[in-house]
Design a protein around this motif. Sequence first.
Motif, PDB file in Angstrom:
ATOM      1  N   GLY A  88       0.824  -1.206   0.000  1.00 12.52           N
ATOM      2  CA  GLY A  88       0.000   0.000   0.000  1.00 12.52           C
ATOM      3  C   GLY A  88       0.856   1.252   0.000  1.00 12.52           C
ATOM      4  N   THR A  89       0.245   2.391  -0.311  1.00 12.69           N
ATOM      5  CA  THR A  89       0.989   3.646  -0.418  1.00 12.69           C
ATOM      6  C   THR A  89       1.526   4.135   0.911  1.00 12.69           C
ATOM      7  OG1 THR A  89      -1.060   4.903  -0.239  1.00 12.69           O
ATOM      8  CG2 THR A  89      -0.244   4.470  -2.467  1.00 12.69           C
ATOM      9  N   THR A  90       0.977   3.668   2.018  1.00 15.67           N
ATOM     10  CA  THR A  90       1.457   4.111   3.328  1.00 15.67           C
ATOM     11  C   THR A  90       2.456   3.133   3.931  1.00 15.67           C
ATOM     12  OG1 THR A  90      -0.406   3.064   4.453  1.00 15.67           O
ATOM     13  CG2 THR A  90      -0.664   5.390   3.807  1.00 15.67           C
ATOM     14  N   GLY A  91       2.938   2.181   3.145  1.00 12.76           N
ATOM     15  CA  GLY A  91       3.941   1.244   3.619  1.00 12.76           C
ATOM     16  C   GLY A  91       3.389  -0.051   4.157  1.00 12.76           C
ATOM     17  N   GLU A  92       2.089  -0.263   4.033  1.00 13.44           N
ATOM     18  CA  GLU A  92       1.526  -1.516   4.528  1.00 13.44           C
ATOM     19  C   GLU A  92       1.839  -2.652   3.560  1.00 13.44           C
ATOM     20  OE1 GLU A  92      -2.649  -1.574   5.388  1.00 13.44           O
ATOM     21  OE2 GLU A  92      -2.522  -3.604   6.180  1.00 13.44           O
ATOM     22  N   LEU A  93       2.375  -3.715   4.102  1.00  6.83           N
ATOM     23  CA  LEU A  93       2.596  -4.941   3.337  1.00  6.83           C
ATOM     24  C   LEU A  93       1.282  -5.709   3.383  1.00  6.83           C
ATOM     25  CD1 LEU A  93       4.314  -6.979   1.828  1.00  6.83           C
ATOM     26  CD2 LEU A  93       5.256  -7.710   4.011  1.00  6.83           C
ATOM     27  N   HIS A  94       0.513  -5.619   2.298  1.00  2.92           N
ATOM     28  CA  HIS A  94      -0.812  -6.250   2.262  1.00  2.92           C
ATOM     29  C   HIS A  94      -0.715  -7.756   2.073  1.00  2.92           C
ATOM     30  CE1 HIS A  94      -3.183  -2.584   2.290  1.00  2.92           C
ATOM     31  NE2 HIS A  94      -2.378  -2.075   1.385  1.00  2.92           N
ATOM     32  N   GLN A  95       0.142  -8.188   1.193  1.00  2.00           N
ATOM     33  CA  GLN A  95       0.255  -9.612   0.871  1.00  2.00           C
ATOM     34  C   GLN A  95       1.687  -9.925   0.481  1.00  2.00           C
ATOM     35  OE1 GLN A  95      -2.509 -11.761   0.640  1.00  2.00           O
ATOM     36  NE2 GLN A  95      -4.068 -10.197   0.889  1.00  2.00           N
ATOM     37  N   ILE A  96       2.193 -11.034   0.961  1.00  2.00           N
ATOM     38  CA  ILE A  96       3.407 -11.628   0.424  1.00  2.00           C
ATOM     39  C   ILE A  96       3.169 -13.133   0.512  1.00  2.00           C
ATOM     40  CG2 ILE A  96       4.663 -11.574   2.615  1.00  2.00           C
ATOM     41  CD1 ILE A  96       7.244 -11.136   0.996  1.00  2.00           C
ATOM     42  N   HIS A  97       3.234 -13.777  -0.628  1.00  2.00           N
ATOM     43  CA  HIS A  97       2.981 -15.217  -0.687  1.00  2.00           C
ATOM     44  C   HIS A  97       3.974 -15.866  -1.645  1.00  2.00           C
ATOM     45  CE1 HIS A  97      -0.777 -14.822   1.487  1.00  2.00           C
ATOM     46  NE2 HIS A  97      -1.169 -13.908   0.625  1.00  2.00           N
ATOM     47  N   VAL A  98       4.381 -17.076  -1.300  1.00  2.00           N
ATOM     48  CA  VAL A  98       5.241 -17.891  -2.151  1.00  2.00           C
ATOM     49  C   VAL A  98       4.585 -19.260  -2.274  1.00  2.00           C
ATOM     50  CG1 VAL A  98       7.516 -18.994  -2.327  1.00  2.00           C
ATOM     51  CG2 VAL A  98       7.328 -16.649  -1.455  1.00  2.00           C
ATOM     52  N   ARG A  99       4.675 -19.845  -3.475  1.00  2.00           N
ATOM     53  CA  ARG A  99       4.141 -21.201  -3.640  1.00  2.00           C
ATOM     54  C   ARG A  99       4.787 -22.115  -2.600  1.00  2.00           C
ATOM     55  NH1 ARG A  99       1.021 -21.773  -8.106  1.00  2.00           N
ATOM     56  NH2 ARG A  99       1.436 -20.344  -9.821  1.00  2.00           N
TER      57      ARG A  99
END
Length: 173
Positions: A88-99
Motif C-alpha cells: 500500500g501507499t502508506t507502507g503496509e505490506l498487504h500480501q506476500i505469498h510464495v508457492r
Amino acid sequence: MQTSPADITVRPATPADLDAMVSVHTEARTAYYRAGGLDDAEICTPAEHADRIAGWARAIRSTDRTTLCAVREADPDASAVLGILAIGTTGELHQIHVRPDNWGRGIGSLLHDAYVRTLRDASIPYGTLSAWERNPRALAFYTRHGWRPDGERTPGPGGADYLRLRLELGPAS
C-alpha cells in the motif's frame, strides 16, 4: 523444478499474471491455514476464491498499490510466477505469498527486499503488516527480517488473532 534466488526476477505484476497470482495466494493461504488447524470448509470457499480474483485484479490496476511477482528468469511469463507481493501507499505490506513447494528457497526474502526498496524509494520510514498468530512460519520469517509486534491485534479465523507487526527501516546502508 528446483529454484534458487539466482534464478528469480522480481518484476511488476501485469493483468496477464492474475490467474497465476490467485493460484499462488490460494496455495499459500491453504497451506498455512491448514497448518494452523482450519479445515477446508473454512478456507476453500468459492466466495473467498472469487474475492481473491477481484482483489488481485484491483491491486494490479490500482495506483494505490504496488504489486510484484517473483518469476523464474528462464521463463518470466505468468506460468512461472512463484511469489507475489502487494504494498500500500502508506507502507503496509498487504500480501506476500510464495508457492509452498518453493518455501525456504529465498524467494520470500527477494520479495521482502523489493518491499524495503519500495518503501525507501518512497521515503516511508516504516512498514506495517498483519500476520495470523497461528502461522509460525510467517512470524519467524518476519522476525528474521526485523519486524516486531506493535501490540495491535484483530480477530482472525479459528478464534486466532492477526498480529500487527512493524518494521523500522532506519537509515539505508
